[in-house]
Write an enzyme that holds these catalytic residues in place. Sequence first.
Site, short mmCIF file in Angstrom:
data_model
loop_
_atom_site.label_atom_id
_atom_site.label_comp_id
_atom_site.label_asym_id
_atom_site.label_seq_id
_atom_site.Cartn_x
_atom_site.Cartn_y
_atom_site.Cartn_z
N ASP A 77 76.72 -5.02 -24.85
CA ASP A 77 78.12 -4.90 -24.41
C ASP A 77 78.94 -4.00 -25.34
O ASP A 77 79.77 -3.21 -24.88
CB ASP A 77 78.78 -6.28 -24.31
CG ASP A 77 78.36 -7.02 -23.06
OD1 ASP A 77 77.92 -6.38 -22.09
OD2 ASP A 77 78.45 -8.27 -23.06
N LYS A 87 74.13 -16.61 -21.68
CA LYS A 87 74.07 -15.61 -22.76
C LYS A 87 73.99 -16.21 -24.17
O LYS A 87 73.35 -15.64 -25.04
CB LYS A 87 75.30 -14.70 -22.71
CG LYS A 87 75.30 -13.70 -21.57
CD LYS A 87 76.26 -12.59 -21.91
CE LYS A 87 77.23 -12.30 -20.83
NZ LYS A 87 78.08 -11.14 -21.13
#
Length: 274
Positions: free
Chosen positions: A107, A71
């Site tokens: 997120d 990520k």
Amino acid sequence: MRPTGKAKLAGVIGWPVGHSRSPLLHGHWLERYGIDGAYVPLAVEPGCLEAALQGLIALGFRGANVTIPHKEEALRLCHRLTPGAEAIGAANTLIVEADGILGDNSDGFGFLANLEEGAGWNPEGKRCLVLGAGGASRAVIWSLLDGGAAEVLLTNRTASRADSLAEQFGAAACPWEARHSAMDGMDLVVNTTSLGMQGQGPLELSLDALPATAVVTDLVYTPLETELLRAARARGNRTVDGLGMLLHQARPGFAAWFGVEPLVDEALRQAVLG
Ligand code: ATR
């Protein structure tokens, strides 16, 4: 759906990737909306991400999700970033555009959408206590402040990590030992540590000082009702489990790749729980 040879393609890049629930999740939506598409696991070894992203473009993928351990590196390799991805320091949703890859981080969106769905809660003007200062915590802190929280207080076993996140995001930090009394006056308590997860140690936390009106949420979703959520529910606080964050964070990618705004509902939860 019968193969047409025209499927829109997306997937999840990770290493290992076999445990990812994203193919189940997106597969459920593809079927539900009758979309000619495929969402596949893409096992990409550390060190191979750059080649994999060039491959996505070359193969005509609409985009991909990115999970551990890629990520942070994905952020560096994207051609453009959303403000959220930049602030959080990680990209989990990649969208292939005509002139390169856009990196987003969904997120924070997933975290807030889950609280909205589960408790009708939004951060505007609220006081929030965040336990933990790892990667997951960054998205939570950013989304709370971006959503207008009046105060975000961080606490973490390793104080230096909380201090540095507090400084970066303009939040406050308090010692881990003070977490019990820090509940006083809070509107939201969030566990972003791995404590309380199956196979991990317990999260030792007294909720005595927490107002009865506060919402308690846990990013841990194995078990679905953690000890923290059980204790909060037992004293009358509203609780929101962590599975919904996983489901809601998938929405922006699905919409961008497949052109449909997907719904999070009980059927999806069941599909992902397997
Ligand atoms: P993630 O990316 O999922 O947030 P992480 O970066 O490994 O994962 O962070 C895990 C979090 O759980 C950290 O806040 C960690 O605290 P430290 O920064 O002190 O390591 C917290 N954590 C893990 N085990 C813990 C324990 N036994 N007691 C207290 N906090 C713990």
